[in-house]
Design a protein around this motif. Structure first.
Motif, short mmCIF file in Angstrom:
data_model
loop_
_atom_site.label_atom_id
_atom_site.label_comp_id
_atom_site.label_asym_id
_atom_site.label_seq_id
_atom_site.Cartn_x
_atom_site.Cartn_y
_atom_site.Cartn_z
N TYR A 220 0.82 -1.21 0.00
CA TYR A 220 0.00 0.00 0.00
C TYR A 220 0.86 1.27 0.00
N SER A 221 2.14 1.10 -0.24
CA SER A 221 3.05 2.24 -0.30
C SER A 221 3.52 2.52 -1.72
N TYR A 222 3.83 1.45 -2.48
CA TYR A 222 4.23 1.65 -3.87
C TYR A 222 3.76 0.45 -4.69
N ARG A 223 3.70 0.63 -6.00
CA ARG A 223 3.46 -0.46 -6.94
C ARG A 223 4.28 -0.19 -8.19
N GLU A 224 4.60 -1.24 -8.93
CA GLU A 224 5.35 -1.05 -10.17
C GLU A 224 4.45 -0.38 -11.21
N ASP A 225 5.01 0.56 -11.93
CA ASP A 225 4.28 1.24 -12.99
C ASP A 225 3.86 0.20 -14.03
N GLN A 226 2.58 0.11 -14.27
CA GLN A 226 2.06 -0.90 -15.18
C GLN A 226 2.48 -0.64 -16.63
N ALA A 227 2.92 0.59 -16.93
CA ALA A 227 3.31 0.92 -18.30
C ALA A 227 4.81 0.89 -18.51
N GLN A 228 5.57 0.87 -17.42
CA GLN A 228 7.03 0.90 -17.57
C GLN A 228 7.68 0.13 -16.43
N ALA A 229 8.26 -1.01 -16.75
CA ALA A 229 8.91 -1.82 -15.73
C ALA A 229 10.09 -1.07 -15.13
N GLY A 230 10.31 -1.28 -13.85
CA GLY A 230 11.45 -0.65 -13.18
C GLY A 230 11.17 0.73 -12.64
N LYS A 231 9.92 1.21 -12.78
CA LYS A 231 9.51 2.48 -12.20
C LYS A 231 8.35 2.20 -11.23
N ALA B 56 0.14 6.89 14.37
CA ALA B 56 1.42 6.18 14.25
C ALA B 56 2.59 7.13 14.42
N ASP B 57 2.46 8.32 13.89
CA ASP B 57 3.49 9.35 14.06
C ASP B 57 3.62 9.72 15.54
N ILE B 58 2.48 9.84 16.22
CA ILE B 58 2.49 10.15 17.65
C ILE B 58 3.28 9.08 18.42
N LEU B 59 3.00 7.81 18.14
CA LEU B 59 3.68 6.72 18.83
C LEU B 59 5.19 6.74 18.58
N LEU B 60 5.59 6.99 17.34
CA LEU B 60 7.02 7.01 17.03
C LEU B 60 7.70 8.25 17.58
N MET B 61 6.99 9.37 17.63
CA MET B 61 7.54 10.55 18.31
C MET B 61 7.70 10.29 19.80
N ASP C 224 18.95 4.78 14.71
CA ASP C 224 18.83 4.39 13.30
C ASP C 224 17.60 3.50 13.08
N GLU C 225 17.29 2.63 14.02
CA GLU C 225 16.10 1.78 13.90
C GLU C 225 14.82 2.62 13.95
N LEU C 226 14.83 3.65 14.77
CA LEU C 226 13.66 4.52 14.84
C LEU C 226 13.49 5.29 13.54
N LEU C 227 14.59 5.81 13.01
CA LEU C 227 14.50 6.52 11.72
C LEU C 227 14.03 5.59 10.62
N LEU C 228 14.49 4.36 10.62
CA LEU C 228 14.07 3.39 9.62
C LEU C 228 12.58 3.11 9.74
N GLU C 229 12.11 2.93 10.98
CA GLU C 229 10.68 2.66 11.16
C GLU C 229 9.83 3.85 10.74
N ARG C 230 10.28 5.04 11.04
CA ARG C 230 9.56 6.23 10.58
C ARG C 230 9.54 6.28 9.05
N ARG C 231 10.64 5.89 8.43
CA ARG C 231 10.69 5.95 6.97
C ARG C 231 9.68 5.01 6.32
N GLU D 196 6.99 3.46 7.78
CA GLU D 196 5.62 3.70 8.23
C GLU D 196 5.04 4.95 7.56
N LEU D 197 5.84 5.99 7.45
CA LEU D 197 5.35 7.29 6.97
C LEU D 197 5.86 7.60 5.57
N ALA D 198 6.25 6.58 4.83
CA ALA D 198 6.80 6.78 3.50
C ALA D 198 5.86 7.60 2.62
N PHE D 199 6.42 8.58 1.93
CA PHE D 199 5.71 9.40 0.94
C PHE D 199 4.64 10.30 1.57
#
Length: 479
Positions: A319-330, A366-371, A411-418, A420-423
């Motif tokens: 639910y964060s990204y999907r491959e572009d159906q018209a162009q592989a690799g994007k 989720a942002d509240i919990l990670l903060m 670093d683990e917290l930054l990774l989890e924020r990345r 969870e809150l991607a894009f």
């Protein structure tokens, strides 16, 4: 957000003096209604409050094709996600590519759009605050709380993106160029932000919809301000207030529902949009797709972000990204998907994707919990606090990553924020706040042949603003 754009017909002076040409500062009056004879009762001041939200909402540029209009939050992803290791353009087109290559110019129209948008929001907030004297004793504190919440939210974004900026906390005349074009130390900007949010917390409750300012939203934004300023214990107190079960906030059991079940208990504050409305829809989510908006795709997930999500996203990844159906690799961002995806069980959110109704989530639980973890960590390298681990584990459990943790590193917290809150326009600000932006962006730039330098942590003051002020407004280093 309903019934907002019509207010533009009422308020004929919704200009902010420091960002307009002289001919626009004194428009020829075309209606008998203006700010001098408006704002005489609660209903009219309420209209002014809604007009502040309208400024953040911005104009759908695919439906109202005038580049001189403000597009508000709809262009924020360029200045944040695309200026990080999270997203890029699909085909390196135009001004948008300046963000992914870290070579933004002072003449960039998207930077100018965002700057003038949020100063116009500040003007609209000041206009309401100037007229509180005609409000009833019951409603005046609420109007003040919402106006100051939105002014603080606007300044918090501006000061993090541009550094020292003009401080305008009242209506100013067109000739007050000293206020309009004098950059004030960031510490003073933060003083106003903190004061405004404290007022909002005192004056607001949590009984309204989540596309309006509230006590919890003001507490959450102020907690992030306090984290930015290193005031960790104060942030922790605010966050634990929000986390009290009596407040009614909780993680959605299904990650997808955060974005496709609007008005849910996880969202503390969102910018509201309506589908299939020329005046109240958004265009950004169409622009993120291929051949749906005007472009061939912007805000595509970077390979770096894809790799991190694949390894650490759990059930959030699909639910964060999907491959572009018209162009592989994007890879397209799908947290806001106007035309739906049957494979993901996402129904179209509008009949015309160019008039999307997906709300933009500014702050969620989720942002509240990670903060909360961050506040307990208090600038340290790690924590074994059971309270921090409990908050951290809740976010991971929802993602299907149920292995128990016994300690959390920075670093683990930054990774989890990345992941969870991607894009969601948090990555750039997170790296700044943690003091990691220089190292992360330098490494990412070197690995991908980009042009990052340390001065890229601040955006340029728009050249248009400098020109209007006849050079009185100084430029940031490197531009």
């Amino acid at each position: 957000m309903k019934q907002i754009k019509t207010i533009l017909l009422i308020l004929v002076i919704t200009v902010f003096y420091s960002s307009c040409e002289d001919s626009f500062l004194s428009p020829e009056l075309e209606t008998g209604i203006n700010a001098d004879n408006y704002f005489k009762n609660d209903a009219e001041i309420e209209a002014g409050v809604l007009n502040i939200y309208d400024g953040i909402q911005g104009v759908n540029q695919l439906q109202i094709t005038n580049n001189n209009f403000n597009h508000g939050v709809q262009v924020e992803f360029y200045l944040t996600e695309m200026r990080s290791d999270n997203t890029e353009t699909k085909s390196n087109e135009g001004e948008a590519a300046q963000f992914e290559f870290f070579n933004v110019e002072a003449t960039n129209g998207l930077v100018d759009d965002y700057y003038r948008s949020y100063y116009n929001v500040i003007f609209r907030a000041n206009l309401v605050l100037e007229n509180l004297g005609t409000a009833s004793a019951t409603k005046s504190p609420v109007f003040e709380g919402e106006a100051k919440f939105l002014r603080a939210y606007s300044y918090f974004n501006l000061v993090r993106l541009f550094g020292d900026v003009p401080l305008v906390d009242k209506l100013i005349s067109p000739l007050d160029k000293q206020t309009a074009f004098t950059r004030v130390a960031s510490t003073q900007i933060y003083d106003l932000i903190v004061s405004d949010l404290q007022t909002a917390i005192s004056n607001l409750d949590d009984n309204g919809p989540n596309d309006r300012g509230s006590k919890a939203a003001a507490e959450g934004i102020l907690a992030k301000v306090y984290l930015t300023l290193g005031r960790y214990s104060e942030a922790q107190t605010l966050l634990e207030s929000i986390m009290n079960p009596s407040r009614g906030f909780a993680l959605e059991s299904n990650f997808k529902d955060v974005f496709y079940n609007e008005g849910n208990d996880e969202v503390l504050f969102a910018i509201g949009f309506l589908p299939d409305s020329r005046l109240n829809s958004q265009s950004f989510s169409a622009e993120w797709l291929n051949a749906v908006g005007r472009t061939s795709g912007v805000n595509y997930a970077s390979l770096d972000a894809k790799t991190v999500l694949d390894a650490n996203g759990g059930n959030r990844t699909q639910y964060s990204y999907r491959e572009d159906q018209a162009q592989a690799g994007k890879y397209q961002v799908v947290k806001y998907l106007p035309d739906g995806d049957t494979n993901l069980g996402i129904a179209p959110t509008s009949a015309d994707p160019r008039s999307a109704g997906n709300d933009w989530v500014v702050l969620r639980y989720a942002d509240i919990l990670l903060m909360h973890v961050e506040a307990i960590m208090a600038g340290g390298a790690s924590t074994t606090s059971t309270n921090a681990i409990s908050s951290f584990q809740k976010v991971r459990d929802r993602a299907g990553l149920t292995t128990a943790v016994t300690s959390i590193s920075e670093d683990e917290l930054l990774l989890e924020r990345r992941v969870e809150l991607a894009f969601e326009n948090h990555r750039f600000f997170d790296l700044l706040r943690f003091g990691k932006a220089q190292d992360v962006f330098s490494a990412y730039s070197a690995a991908n042949g980009l042009g990052y330098s340390s001065t890229d942590l601040l955006l340029p003051i728009p050249q248009r603003e400098i020109n209007i002020g006849n050079g009185q407004l100084s430029q940031n280093p490197g531009y």
